[in-house]
Design an enzyme around this catalytic site. Structure first.
Site, PDB file in Angstrom:
ATOM      1  N   TYR A  52     -48.726 -40.874 -19.127  1.00 54.13           N
ATOM      2  CA  TYR A  52     -48.042 -40.058 -18.113  1.00 54.13           C
ATOM      3  C   TYR A  52     -46.601 -39.839 -18.533  1.00 54.13           C
ATOM      4  O   TYR A  52     -45.994 -40.703 -19.170  1.00 54.13           O
ATOM      5  CB  TYR A  52     -48.051 -40.773 -16.755  1.00 54.13           C
ATOM      6  CG  TYR A  52     -48.878 -40.044 -15.732  1.00 54.13           C
ATOM      7  CD1 TYR A  52     -48.570 -38.719 -15.409  1.00 54.13           C
ATOM      8  CD2 TYR A  52     -49.968 -40.637 -15.113  1.00 54.13           C
ATOM      9  CE1 TYR A  52     -49.330 -38.017 -14.492  1.00 54.13           C
ATOM     10  CE2 TYR A  52     -50.731 -39.940 -14.184  1.00 54.13           C
ATOM     11  CZ  TYR A  52     -50.403 -38.628 -13.881  1.00 54.13           C
ATOM     12  OH  TYR A  52     -51.157 -37.940 -12.981  1.00 54.13           O
ATOM     13  N   GLU A  54     -44.123 -37.335 -16.460  1.00 53.95           N
ATOM     14  CA  GLU A  54     -43.555 -36.204 -15.725  1.00 53.95           C
ATOM     15  C   GLU A  54     -42.083 -36.045 -16.073  1.00 53.95           C
ATOM     16  O   GLU A  54     -41.356 -37.032 -16.226  1.00 53.95           O
ATOM     17  CB  GLU A  54     -43.750 -36.409 -14.214  1.00 53.95           C
ATOM     18  CG  GLU A  54     -45.160 -36.029 -13.806  1.00 53.95           C
ATOM     19  CD  GLU A  54     -45.637 -36.736 -12.566  1.00 53.95           C
ATOM     20  OE1 GLU A  54     -45.122 -37.814 -12.264  1.00 53.95           O
ATOM     21  OE2 GLU A  54     -46.559 -36.208 -11.921  1.00 53.95           O
ATOM     22  N   ASP A 197     -46.688 -10.881 -21.351  1.00 50.17           N
ATOM     23  CA  ASP A 197     -47.713 -11.913 -21.546  1.00 50.17           C
ATOM     24  C   ASP A 197     -48.417 -11.554 -22.852  1.00 50.17           C
ATOM     25  O   ASP A 197     -49.187 -10.598 -22.913  1.00 50.17           O
ATOM     26  CB  ASP A 197     -48.674 -11.888 -20.361  1.00 50.17           C
ATOM     27  CG  ASP A 197     -49.827 -12.875 -20.527  1.00 50.17           C
ATOM     28  OD1 ASP A 197     -49.998 -13.420 -21.632  1.00 50.17           O
ATOM     29  OD2 ASP A 197     -50.566 -13.078 -19.550  1.00 50.17           O
ATOM     30  N   THR A 223     -50.857 -17.834 -24.127  1.00 52.88           N
ATOM     31  CA  THR A 223     -51.729 -18.989 -24.300  1.00 52.88           C
ATOM     32  C   THR A 223     -51.615 -19.395 -25.765  1.00 52.88           C
ATOM     33  O   THR A 223     -50.999 -18.688 -26.574  1.00 52.88           O
ATOM     34  CB  THR A 223     -53.202 -18.669 -23.967  1.00 52.88           C
ATOM     35  OG1 THR A 223     -53.594 -17.528 -24.719  1.00 52.88           O
ATOM     36  CG2 THR A 223     -53.386 -18.416 -22.492  1.00 52.88           C
ATOM     37  N   LYS A 226     -55.849 -18.420 -28.545  1.00 48.98           N
ATOM     38  CA  LYS A 226     -56.556 -17.173 -28.901  1.00 48.98           C
ATOM     39  C   LYS A 226     -56.224 -16.867 -30.363  1.00 48.98           C
ATOM     40  O   LYS A 226     -56.612 -17.637 -31.245  1.00 48.98           O
ATOM     41  CB  LYS A 226     -56.173 -16.063 -27.928  1.00 48.98           C
ATOM     42  CG  LYS A 226     -56.569 -16.405 -26.479  1.00 48.98           C
ATOM     43  CD  LYS A 226     -56.279 -15.285 -25.517  1.00 48.98           C
ATOM     44  CE  LYS A 226     -56.821 -15.591 -24.144  1.00 48.98           C
ATOM     45  NZ  LYS A 226     -55.841 -16.133 -23.215  1.00 48.98           N
ATOM     46  N   ARG A 232     -55.907 -25.619 -26.456  1.00 48.77           N
ATOM     47  CA  ARG A 232     -55.895 -24.775 -25.250  1.00 48.77           C
ATOM     48  C   ARG A 232     -54.691 -25.064 -24.370  1.00 48.77           C
ATOM     49  O   ARG A 232     -54.363 -26.223 -24.102  1.00 48.77           O
ATOM     50  CB  ARG A 232     -57.175 -25.068 -24.479  1.00 48.77           C
ATOM     51  CG  ARG A 232     -57.442 -24.263 -23.260  1.00 48.77           C
ATOM     52  CD  ARG A 232     -58.880 -24.451 -22.880  1.00 48.77           C
ATOM     53  NE  ARG A 232     -59.731 -23.798 -23.868  1.00 48.77           N
ATOM     54  CZ  ARG A 232     -60.187 -22.548 -23.750  1.00 48.77           C
ATOM     55  NH1 ARG A 232     -59.921 -21.845 -22.678  1.00 48.77           N
ATOM     56  NH2 ARG A 232     -60.934 -22.017 -24.693  1.00 48.77           N
TER      57      ARG A 232
HETATM   58  N1  DSN Z   1     -59.950 -15.412 -20.139  1.00 50.28           N
HETATM   59  C1  DSN Z   1     -58.996 -14.814 -21.044  1.00 50.28           C
HETATM   60  C2  DSN Z   1     -59.592 -13.746 -21.864  1.00 50.28           C
HETATM   61  O1  DSN Z   1     -60.756 -13.842 -22.154  1.00 50.28           O
HETATM   62  O2  DSN Z   1     -58.920 -12.813 -22.233  1.00 50.28           O
HETATM   63  C3  DSN Z   1     -57.805 -14.349 -20.324  1.00 50.28           C
HETATM   64  O3  DSN Z   1     -57.406 -15.324 -19.448  1.00 50.28           O
END
Ligand code: DSN
Length: 411
Positions: A52, A54, A197, A223, A226, A232
Site C-alpha cells: 500500500y 497512498e 486522450d 492508456t 494499446k 494495463r
Molecule cells: N475499450 C477501449 C477500446 O477498445 O478502444 C477503449 O476504452
C-alpha cells in the site's frame, strides 16, 4: 514466449491457461489490445501487489514505501522523457479514471464538455450520457461528416454555440490524423480548455509517427496497454504546473485510493522499452501494416469508414459490404479464430450491442511479427469468409489457412 502458470488453485489456473491457449491460437485484431513483453508480465505479476502507498513518492501515508517510491519515480521520469513533457502522473488505474481526474482538474463540476460522439469514434468517458462524464457534467458531442472525417469548421461553429468549458479530442475508433493544432485554435476562440486522450495512438505519438498534442493541450491522457504495449492502466500528462497539481489531487484522493504498484512497475518497464529505437521500428510497421491491410479491403470494394487509415486501426462497414451486422461478422470471424470487435459506425441504425461495423487494428499481430505480406493474406481470408459464411467447405479451408498463418508467429 508466454508459458502456462502453475498455481494451487486449479480452477483459476485452468481458466488462465485456457486463455493463454486462446491468445496463442487466435489472430488478434482488436485495435486496443497488444502482447506485453515477458519483462512487463513479470513486473506486473510481482510482489509489488502486496504494498500500500497512498500518496506520492516521499509523501506517502504508509511506511515502507522506499522501494515503490523509486519505481514510481522511474516510471514518471521515463514517461516524461518519452513524450517530452514536464509533469506526469502514472497512478490511474485505467484510461477512464485518468479521464475523470483530468476533467475534474480542468473544469468545475456541472461544467460543459464537448467531446467526440461515440458512434463517430469517441469514447464513453468523453461525455457519453451513461458515463460519469455525461452524468456529472453537461455534455455535448461533435460528429464526423458524411465521409467519416472530422470537420473542424463545423466543430468551431458548434463550440461557438455551446461555449464549452472543455473540449476533448482523441478517439477510440478514428483512423485519420487528429489535428490538435486546429482543436487548439477552436478551444482558444471559444475560451475552452483542451484535453487530448491519446489512448489509442500513444505509441505513434511517442515515436513521432502521429503529430503530438502536448504543445496544444492543457492536459493529455492515455492508456498504457494499446499501441504503447505496456501494463494495463492510465496516465496523465501536462506542461502546466497548476494543472499538474490539480491532476495529482484528483487522482488521489479525488478518484482513487492506493496506487497499484505492480501495474506502475509494468508501466515503467514498458516506458523503458518504448524509449528504445526498436520501438519506433515497431510503430512504423504497425502503420505500414494497417495501411496495406486497409488498402487490400478497399481494392475489393469494401466500405471503409473515414476512407482510409493513417494510424493503427480502421473500421469496416460490414452492413454495406457484406449485409452482416457487426455482431454477426464478429461471431463468424471468431469461428475461424480471428478476434475483432463490433463497433458502431457514424449514423449507425443498429444498437451498440449489434452495430453495423467492425474495428480492426494491427498492433498485436505486428508484435507477433506480421508484416505486409501476412496482412494482405489476412484481408483475403476475412473477405472470403464474410462473403461465403454459409459455405462449410470454404470455412474449413480458411480455418486451415488461419492456423497456418497463426502458427508461424507464436507468442
Ligand atoms: N475499450 C477501449 C477500446 O477498445 O478502444 C477503449 O476504452
Amino acid at each position: 514466449m508466454y508459458s502456462e502458470i502453475k498455481i494451487k488453485d486449479k480452477k483459476i489456473s485452468n481458466w488462465i491457461n485456457k486463455e493463454l491457449k486462446r491468445q496463442k491460437e487466435h489472430i488478434e485484431l482488436i485495435a486496443s489490445e497488444n502482447y506485453v513483453s515477458n519483462d512487463v508480465l513479470k513486473a506486473t505479476g510481482s510482489i509489488l501487489t502486496n504494498k500500500y502507498g497512498e500518496g506520492y513518492p516521499n509523501k506517502r501515508y504508509y511506511g515502507g514505501c522506499e522501494n515503490v517510491d523509486q519505481i514510481e519515480n522511474i516510471a514518471i521520469e521515463r514517461l516524461k522523457k518519452l513524450f517530452n513533457v514536464k509533469y506526469a502522473n502514472v497512478q490511474s488505474y485505467s484510461g477512464s479514471t485518468a479521464n475523470a481526474a483530468a476533467i475534474a482538474a480542468l473544469i468545475p463540476k456541472d461544467g460543459k464538455i464537448l467531446g467526440m460522439g461515440l458512434s463517430s469514434g469517441g469514447h464513453l468517458s468523453h461525455g457519453y450520457k451513461i458515463s460519469f462524464s455525461g452524468y456529472f457534467y453537461k455534455s455535448y458531442s461533435y460528429d464526423v461528416d458524411e465521409n467519416g472525417l472530422l470537420d473542424y469548421d463545423k466543430i468551431l461553429e458548434q463550440a461557438k454555440k455551446i461555449k464549452p468549458d472543455l473540449i476533448i479530442c482523441g478517439a477510440s475508433a478514428y483512423s485519420r490524423i487528429i489535428d490538435f493544432k486546429k482543436f487548439h485554435k477552436i478551444a482558444k476562440e471559444v475560451g475552452a480548455k483542451l484535453m487530448a486522450d491519446i489512448a489509442h495512438i500513444a505509441g505513434l505519438v511517442a515515436t513521432g509517427l502521429h503529430p503530438s498534442p502536448f504543445e496544444f493541450c492543457d492536459v493529455v491522457t492515455s492508456t498504457t496497454h494499446k499501441t504503447l504495449r505496456g501494463a494495463r492502466g492510465g496516465i496523465i500528462m501536462t506542461n502546466n504546473e497548476e494543472v499538474a497539481k490539480n491532476v495529482d489531487k484528483w487522482v488521489f484522493p479525488g478518484y482513487q485510493g492506493g496506487p497499484l504498484f505492480h501495474q506502475i512497475a509494468g508501466k515503467a518497464v514498458a516506458f523503458g522499452e518504448a524509449l528504445k529505437p526498436s520501438f519506433k521500428k515497431y510503430q512504423q510497421q504497425v502503420i505500414n501494416n494497417a495501411s496495406i491491410f486497409c488498402q487490400e479491403f478497399k481494392n475489393k470494394g469494401i466500405k471503409i469508414i473515414s476512407e482510409k487509415t493513417d494510424n493503427h486501426l480502421f473500421m469496416i462497414d460490414v452492413k454495406q459490404s457484406f449485409n452482416l451486422t457487426g455482431k454477426q461478422a464478429t461471431e463468424i470471424l471468431k469461428s475461424i479464430n480471428i478476434t475483432v470487435n463490433k463497433n458502431s459506425i457514424p449514423n449507425d441504425l443498429e444498437s451498440p450491442q449489434i452495430t453495423s461495423g467492425i474495428r480492426v487494428g494491427t498492433p498485436a499481430m505486428t508484435t507477433r511479427g506480421f508484416k505486409e505480406k501476412e496482412f494482405i493474406k489476412l484481408a483475403n481470408i476475412i473477405y472470403l469468409l464474410l462473403s461465403n459464411y454459409k459455405n462449410k467447405k470454404i470455412i474449413n479451408e480458411l480455418k486451415k489457412e488461419v492456423k497456418k498463418l497463426n502458427d508461424k508467429f507464436p507468442i
